[in-house]
Design an enzyme around this catalytic site. Structure first.
Site, PDB file in Angstrom:
ATOM      1  N   GLU A  72       2.783  -5.057   8.438  1.00  0.00           N
ATOM      2  CA  GLU A  72       2.701  -3.774   7.730  1.00  0.00           C
ATOM      3  C   GLU A  72       3.692  -2.762   8.302  1.00  0.00           C
ATOM      4  O   GLU A  72       4.257  -1.953   7.555  1.00  0.00           O
ATOM      5  CB  GLU A  72       1.263  -3.247   7.791  1.00  0.00           C
ATOM      6  CG  GLU A  72       0.314  -4.061   6.900  1.00  0.00           C
ATOM      7  CD  GLU A  72      -1.149  -3.674   7.063  1.00  0.00           C
ATOM      8  OE1 GLU A  72      -1.763  -3.232   6.077  1.00  0.00           O
ATOM      9  OE2 GLU A  72      -1.676  -3.805   8.180  1.00  0.00           O
ATOM     10  N   GLU A 128      -5.827 -10.555   7.698  1.00  0.00           N
ATOM     11  CA  GLU A 128      -7.049  -9.763   7.842  1.00  0.00           C
ATOM     12  C   GLU A 128      -8.246 -10.365   7.104  1.00  0.00           C
ATOM     13  O   GLU A 128      -9.394 -10.234   7.543  1.00  0.00           O
ATOM     14  CB  GLU A 128      -6.808  -8.335   7.328  1.00  0.00           C
ATOM     15  CG  GLU A 128      -5.956  -7.474   8.241  1.00  0.00           C
ATOM     16  CD  GLU A 128      -4.467  -7.636   7.992  1.00  0.00           C
ATOM     17  OE1 GLU A 128      -3.682  -6.864   8.558  1.00  0.00           O
ATOM     18  OE2 GLU A 128      -4.089  -8.542   7.230  1.00  0.00           O
TER      19      GLU A 128
END
Length: 727
Positions: free
Chosen positions: A105, A125
């Protein structure tokens, strides 16, 4: 935590420094932001490169912070990523090793991305019960489109740099110095407009069939993991990226993330993550532990028996670059085994990266197939993989003890038989150990490692090291019938059959278990594996009961309830999928699609009438509790006896070998979630209703834990030793 340096010419370098994987803790994020502010304020700096130290970019946010209140309160990483993107100087990410989760990210906030050819990228995740909440669910689909973003985010898979380049996730892939390549790119783009590179200003590439893409993704995740929230929430977050402006999408991302973070599923999945690391630490009831063990190197191994299981073990060893001797009893079985093993290995070799030299699996120094026991003289370890017959195994181990060199370790791939009895046939019981692989052995991750009374710490440690070398999860357990996994499965299967006798159906039982999260219920699994497998084992032990005289409500054997239903089906030749008939019917022998079987339902009605069984409606709650609570109860007995070193060991076995849904965290964590007092109360209720079923009688260790106040799972083992001393 982050090193700021002036690079060559007008490029500043910000280097992540948080070994071993440059995790993004709050301190690291603050240091990164400070470095970026310094670069922005320095008029001589025209561009910035962000990289990681020691050949890794970042494995993402420190998992220990996921459950902290501070994490949910602070903007933290998302705010920093917005700062990166808004910088008026081009920022280039130099990706080496890994860029995972928050690490990836961060790169999505950068204007350009350069990756080393061996780097791997991903947003994992979802495997922890969460979604990418540092803008990843909003940025990734804007960069690579809906289908690819949905695939990456809902599976959590890691992709290689070459694939990332094809998707447009990175701008360059290099084989040399990645940081140098990033600096060259940074110098090249100085002065170019940055608006086209800011993902927050883009929209998701339009698709005429976007609704169908989302529907297909939702159907896929529901099939793969029923009841698992995170993949569905990931899809909802990506849909927000398509339907909402960027700022509103971020709010939706945070809202969905908060729901997941506070759910029991996220707790369970993070528990599972740490449990797999905890099983490296084991103890025996007599005080031996991992601290006293030193593994020995395995330079050459052997596998005895080339049935389905033996083939998978040979493949696993060959993959790990351990030279293997594969032994069979006759030429026909040897040729069949060789053909199957080589076919799999060559198929895998053909998929290797272009330019990589494929191993020569026809080289006898690497993979030798033989009928000659003498070929085992110089191996460091032997894994016996013949069928479950104690007399045969003892005969083999007696012979291995004579032929193998004195330092060789002797392993048995038994699924239930006593390691101590097998070891008694050798002159080296301290070097005998159980290595229970799970089928198919070259695919399943679990390796149950069983020590006997005389097994040495060195032998245990060597088996644990072997598991790691084979990229498997090795769990050390003690010796008892069925060990941990299969011992706990017995009451589960037993209760499922009792429920049929009392009024339920295979379809009803399987649906409840599959709705709980198992991919396959007990009767579909029985048909898949073959009813004859258990029947053969029961016949060998004299435990079948098809001939039990009818006429009493409870069929008993040795004072305990016994159902002959599986035995009767086997006597009728109904072995499951392989014969086209079992608990269900199939379109043909070998068919895969189960259908309710009118014959079986009629037979079941006749069976109940013959045995004077009064049927009743059994609701979903009772089905779930009657199947799972006795299984869990057996787990408490195992902990109380010291067969498993801790509840995490049991949970890792069930998560990796028996299909227990990961988002529930394993049977022992599930017990702590249900609450031990409630579990005890329910078992007592069912035990009173069925006093001839020992598996329903609450274990002494469970009673002890409830009596001392229902302590949390991490404290259970502090009471286990006390309990053993009293038993």
């Amino acid at each position: 935590m982050a090193q700021y340096v002036r690079g060559p010419s007008a490029v500043a370098i910000i280097r992540l420094r948080n070994p071993p994987v440059n995790a993004l803790s709050f301190t690291v994020i603050e240091a990164l932001e400070d470095g970026l502010k310094r670069a922005t304020a320095d008029p001589s700096v025209k561009a910035v490169v962000i990289c990681g130290e020691n050949g890794k970019f970042s494995a993402g946010v420190d998992i220990h912070t996921f459950s902290s209140a501070e994490e949910t309160r602070r903007a933290g990483l998302p705010a920093f990523i917005s700062v990166i993107e808004s910088t008026e100087k081009p920022v280039v990410a130099a990706i080496e090793g890994i860029a995972l989760g928050g690490g990836l990210e961060v790169t999505l906030g950068c204007h350009y991305r350069v990756a080393h050819v061996q780097a791997r990228l991903g947003l994992p995740e979802v495997t922890l019960g969460l979604l990418p909440a540092a803008q990843g669910s909003q940025r990734l689909p804007r960069l690579i489109g809906l289908p690819a973003a949905l695939d990456m985010i809902t599976t959590g898979k890691h992709i290689p740099a070459a694939e990332a380049l094809k998707l447009g996730l990175v701008d360059e892939v290099v084989e040399g110095d990645t940081v140098e390549a990033a600096i060259r790119l940074a110098n090249k783009v100085i002065g170019q407009p940055l608006a086209p590179r800011r993902l927050s200003l883009r929209t998701v590439p339009s698709l005429p069939n976007a609704d169908a893409v989302f529907s297909q993704a939702l159907a896929r995740v529901k099939k793969q993991a029923p009841g698992y929230m995170a993949p569905e929430f990931c899809i909802r977050a990506v849909r927000a990226a398509m339907e909402l402006p960027f700022a509103e999408g971020l709010l939706k991302e945070r809202e969905l993330f908060t729901v997941l973070l506070t759910s029991g599923q996220a707790r369970a999945l993070q528990y599972a993550f740490f449990a797999e690391r905890a099983v490296d630490k084991w103890t025996t009831p007599w005080g031996t532990s991992w601290k006293s063990a030193s593994p020995q190197p395995i330079r050459r191994a052997a596998v005895l028996g080339l049935g389905t299981m033996g083939q998978g073990i040979v493949i696993s060893l060959a993959r790990a670059n351990i030279p293997v001797v594969a032994l069979e009893q006759d030429q026909e079985h040897l040729d069949k085994g060789r053909k199957a093993v080589v076919a799999v290995l060559e198929r895998e070799a053909s998929k290797m990266k272009k330019g990589t030299r494929a191993p020569d699996f026809h080289d006898p120094a690497r993979l030798q197939f033989t009928l000659d026991f003498k070929a085992l003289r110089d191996v460091d370890l032997v894994i016996e993989a013949v069928f479950e017959n104690m007399a045969l195994k003892k005969e083999i181990f007696r012979k291995l003890s004579e032929i193998c060199k004195p330092s060789a370790f002797l392993c048995s791939n038994t699924s239930a038989l006593s390691i101590d009895e097998i070891a008694s046939a050798t002159r080296r019981p301290e070097q005998v150990i159980g290595t229970h692989f799970f089928a198919p052995a070259h695919i399943m991750r679990l390796l149950e490692i069983i020590y006997g009374r005389q097994t040495s710490p060195t032998t245990i440690a060597t088996a644990v090291r072997l598991a790691k070398t084979l990229k498997k999860v090795g769990v050390v357990v003690g010796n008892c019938h069925g060990f941990v996994g299969n011992r706990m499965m017995f009451p589960y299967g037993e209760q499922a059959v009792f429920l049929l006798e009392e009024g339920s159906t295979p379809e009803a039982v399987d649906k409840v278990i599959e709705d709980f999260g198992f991919k396959v219920g007990p009767f579909r699994m029985s048909d898949l594996s073959g009813l004859d497998v258990g029947w053969s084992s029961r016949k060998e032990q004299g435990l079948t009961g098809a001939s039990v005289p009818p006429g009493t409500p409870a069929r008993q054997r040795g004072g305990r309830r016994y159902s002959p239903l599986p035995d009767i089906l086997c006597e009728k030749g109904r072995f499951g999928q392989k014969t086209g008939q079992g608990w269900y019917q199939y379109e043909k022998a070998g068919g895969r699609t189960p259908k309710p079987d009118p014959w079986f339902h009629n037979f079941l009605a006749e069976y109940r009438a013959t045995h004077h069984i009064k049927t009743r409606f059994i609701d979903q709650e009772e089905i779930l509790e009657r199947c799972l609570f006795p299984l869990i109860n057996e787990g408490f007995k195992i902990l109380g006896e010291g067969i498993a070193s801790g509840p995490e060991h049991i949970d890792v076995i069930y998560l990796n070998g028996y299909g227990w849904p990961r988002h529930v965290g394993g049977p022992m964590l599930y017990a702590s979630t249900v609450g031990l007092p409630r579990l005890l109360e329910k078992l007592q209720k069912y035990s009173e209703a069925h006093p001839d079923v020992p598996s329903l009688q609450p274990s002494a260790f469970l009673r002890k834990l409830v009596a001392v106040g229902n302590p949390p799972l991490k404290e259970w083992m502090s009471y286990a030793g006390q309990q053993r001393n009293k038993l």
